[in-house]
Design a protein around this motif. Structure first.
Motif: not given
Length: 260
Positions: A215-232
Motif C-alpha cells: 500500500q505504498g509503504y516499505h517494510l523490513i522484518h528481521w529477528n535478533a536476540a530472541g526478538m521480532t522486529y518490523w519497521s515500516i
C-alpha cells in the motif's frame, strides 16, 4: 466496528455512521476482509439455485391423497408431507451454501495478514493524535516507560547522531498480543518500529532481513536476540534499510523478562 458491518451491508445505518464505517474499511485490512466475506455470503444466499422450485403438478399430487384420506388422518399426513419437502429444501440450501463457501476467497496467510495489520497500525498512528504514548528522544526515558506494561523489555536506542532521532514510543496490539512501538524520524518521514518476542520457528534467521512493500509503504522484518522486529515507513527502501542496519549495529543484548 465489526458489529456495524451487517447493518452497513444492509443499508440500515444513518449517513454519519455509514461514512465512519467506510473510512474505517479503507484503513483496516481485517474489517475489509470480513466485509468482503459477508458480501460473498449475502450474494450466495440470493442465488436462485439455492431455492427449491417445486414442479407444476406438486399441488395436485399433494392434495389428491389428502382428499382421499379419512378426515382424522389429514392433519398427520399433511404435516409429514410438508416435513419431507421442507427437509429436502433445507438440504438443497445447505449443499448450495457449502459450495459457495468452498469457493469464497481463501483467508490470507499468517505472514500476509500480519503485514496488513502492521500497515493499518502505521496508518492509524499517522492519522490521529496517538503517535506516541511517551514522547521523548532519550532511550533512558522511553525504555523504562514500558516496564510493567509489557511482559518483556524492548531494546531502545537513539540514532539521532546518525540522522534517525528517537521521538517516542507507545503500546500497540499486533499478532494477537500487546507490543512495543518505537517511533523514529528521518527528516519529515516517520518510522514505526514494532518489537515483540520471537516465536520458535519464525522464518527469518538471526539478523536476516526481509523487505517488502504494501500500500505504498516499505517494510523490513528481521529477528535478533530472541526478538521480532518490523519497521515500516514511507521512506525510500535504501534509507529504511540504512535505519535497520544502524539499529542492528547497536549489538542489542538478549531480551530480558520485565521485572515483576
Amino acid at each position: 466496528m465489526q458489529t456495524l458491518l451487517h447493518p452497513y451491508l444492509d443499508g440500515e445505518l444513518d449517513l454519519m455512521t455509514s461514512l465512519q464505517v467506510e473510512e474505517h474499511l479503507r484503513t483496516c485490512a481485517s474489517c475489509e476482509l470480513a466485509y468482503q466475506n459477508f458480501q460473498v455470503l449475502r450474494e450466495g444466499l440470493r442465488d436462485s439455485a439455492l431455492y427449491f422450485q417445486p414442479p407444476a403438478n406438486l399441488e395436485a399430487r399433494v392434495l389428491s391423497p389428502m382428499r382421499r384420506a379419512e378426515a382424522p388422518r389429514r392433519p398427520s399426513f399433511r404435516l409429514g408431507s410438508w416435513r419431507r419437502w421442507s427437509t429436502a429444501a433445507v438440504l438443497l440450501v445447505a449443499v448450495g451454501l457449502s459450495w459457495r463457501l468452498a469457493h469464497a476467497p481463501a483467508p490470507l496467510p499468517d505472514d500476509r495478514a500480519l503485514e496488513q495489520e502492521i500497515v493499518s497500525s502505521h496508518v492509524r498512528s499517522l492519522m490521529g493524535s496517538h503517535l506516541a504514548d511517551i514522547a521523548s528522544s532519550s532511550h533512558h526515558t522511553v525504555k523504562p516507560w514500558f516496564s510493567g506494561k509489557l511482559d518483556y523489555s524492548p531494546p531502545v536506542d537513539d540514532l539521532g547522531a546518525q540522522g534517525f532521532p528517537l521521538i517516542g514510543g507507545r503500546l500497540d496490539y499486533l499478532n494477537g498480543r500487546p507490543v512495543a512501538a518505537l517511533i523514529y524520524r528521518r527528516q519529515k518521514h516517520l518510522i514505526n518500529l514494532f518489537v515483540w518476542p520471537a516465536k520458535a520457528g519464525d522464518s527469518n534467521g538471526a539478523g536476516e532481513t526481509k523487505a517488502m512493500e504494501s500500500q505504498g509503504y516499505h517494510l523490513i522484518h528481521w529477528n535478533a536476540a530472541g526478538m521480532t522486529y518490523w519497521s515500516i515507513s514511507d521512506l525510500n527502501p535504501s534509507e529504511l534499510s540504512s535505519f535497520v542496519q544502524l539499529y542492528q549495529a547497536q549489538d542489542q543484548p538478549p531480551a530480558r523478562p520485565a521485572s515483576k
